[in-house]
Scaffold this motif. Structure first.
Motif, short mmCIF file in Angstrom:
data_model
loop_
_atom_site.label_atom_id
_atom_site.label_comp_id
_atom_site.label_asym_id
_atom_site.label_seq_id
_atom_site.Cartn_x
_atom_site.Cartn_y
_atom_site.Cartn_z
N GLU A 10 0.83 -1.20 0.00
CA GLU A 10 0.00 0.00 0.00
C GLU A 10 0.87 1.26 0.00
OE1 GLU A 10 -3.98 -1.47 2.43
OE2 GLU A 10 -2.29 -0.64 3.54
N ILE A 11 1.91 1.23 0.81
CA ILE A 11 2.81 2.38 0.87
C ILE A 11 3.50 2.59 -0.47
CG2 ILE A 11 4.90 3.28 1.97
CD1 ILE A 11 3.99 1.84 4.54
N ALA A 12 4.01 1.50 -1.05
CA ALA A 12 4.69 1.60 -2.35
C ALA A 12 3.72 2.09 -3.42
CB ALA A 12 5.28 0.26 -2.74
N GLY A 13 2.48 1.62 -3.41
CA GLY A 13 1.49 2.07 -4.38
C GLY A 13 1.20 3.56 -4.26
N LYS A 14 1.08 4.03 -3.03
CA LYS A 14 0.81 5.46 -2.81
C LYS A 14 2.00 6.32 -3.26
CE LYS A 14 -1.86 8.68 -1.16
NZ LYS A 14 -3.04 9.08 -1.90
N GLN A 17 2.04 6.53 -6.95
CA GLN A 17 1.01 7.46 -7.40
C GLN A 17 1.49 8.90 -7.27
OE1 GLN A 17 -2.56 7.22 -5.09
NE2 GLN A 17 -3.56 8.87 -6.21
N TRP A 18 2.14 9.23 -6.16
CA TRP A 18 2.70 10.57 -5.97
C TRP A 18 3.76 10.88 -7.02
CZ3 TRP A 18 3.58 9.97 -0.03
CH2 TRP A 18 2.37 10.12 0.63
N PHE A 19 4.60 9.87 -7.31
CA PHE A 19 5.65 10.06 -8.30
C PHE A 19 5.05 10.35 -9.67
CE2 PHE A 19 8.57 8.36 -11.52
CZ PHE A 19 9.67 9.15 -11.27
N GLU A 20 4.03 9.60 -10.06
CA GLU A 20 3.39 9.82 -11.36
C GLU A 20 2.75 11.20 -11.42
OE1 GLU A 20 3.65 8.02 -14.06
OE2 GLU A 20 4.94 6.65 -12.96
N SER A 24 3.85 14.05 -14.19
CA SER A 24 2.88 14.67 -15.10
C SER A 24 2.79 16.18 -14.88
CB SER A 24 1.50 14.01 -14.96
OG SER A 24 0.98 14.27 -13.67
N ALA A 25 2.96 16.63 -13.63
CA ALA A 25 2.95 18.07 -13.37
C ALA A 25 4.17 18.74 -13.97
CB ALA A 25 2.89 18.34 -11.87
N ARG A 26 5.30 18.08 -13.93
CA ARG A 26 6.53 18.65 -14.48
C ARG A 26 6.54 18.61 -16.01
NH1 ARG A 26 12.42 18.79 -12.65
NH2 ARG A 26 13.51 18.74 -14.62
N ALA A 27 5.83 17.69 -16.62
CA ALA A 27 5.85 17.54 -18.07
C ALA A 27 5.38 18.82 -18.77
CB ALA A 27 5.00 16.35 -18.50
#
Length: 171
Positions: A10-14, A17-20, A24-27
């Protein structure tokens, strides 16, 4: 942030998600940086092409009809030079203050000021700042990186020296 009994999955998934979200915000910002660079170099007729298989788009310059003349007047470059001149008009300046009114502390502060001036010249900070100012004028962001390089310093006859480099915002 996380529940006390959260599993590692769950922690890795979250975190993924934050990394993605961050990517996308930086793109969108990076696309604007690339467009700014193209305009600075006189490529005012570029547009975003189709996305490749990896999901990345490229800047392309579409062919003009044979009857059209593409006259390009680069009005961006003078603005960038003016902004760089403003940024470089005053050097960043720091002061070393003595810890107390003792003469020993005042002397130590004077020595520290001389060390700062020496390092400013030795690391060629002005050249790195000039390149950083250029990135700031084009992209709105510029970074300096300080490193210790293990190479022979023939001037001081020691192994290793400090170096300051300008880092691209894309990095």
């Amino acid at each position: 942030m996380f529940k006390p009994d959260a599993s590692p999955e769950e922690i890795a998934g979250k975190v993924e998600q934050w990394f993605e979200q961050a990517v996308s915000a930086r793109a969108t910002v990076e696309r604007q940086w690339l467009l700014n660079l193209a305009f600075f170099y006189g490529k005012q007729w570029v547009t975003w092409g189709p996305q490749t298989a990896s999901g990345l788009a490229r800047l392309i310059e579409p062919k003009a009809p044979k009857w059209r003349v593409r006259l390009t007047v680069n009005k961006i470059e003078p603005y960038v030079r003016r902004e760089m001149a403003r940024l470089a008009s005053q050097k960043p300046r720091g002061y070393v203050l003595p810890a107390s009114p003792d003469e020993a502390d005042k002397s130590a502060a004077r020595v520290a000021e001389q060390i700062v001036e020496y390092l400013h010249e030795e690391t060629s900070l002005d050249e790195a700042m000039e390149l950083t100012d250029w990135w700031v004028a084009i992209c709105g962001a510029g970074f300096l990186k300080t490193l210790f390089v293990e190479e022979w310093d023939s001037k001081n006859k020691v192994m290793g020296k400090l170096r300051v480099e300008a880092i691209r915002p894309f990095d």
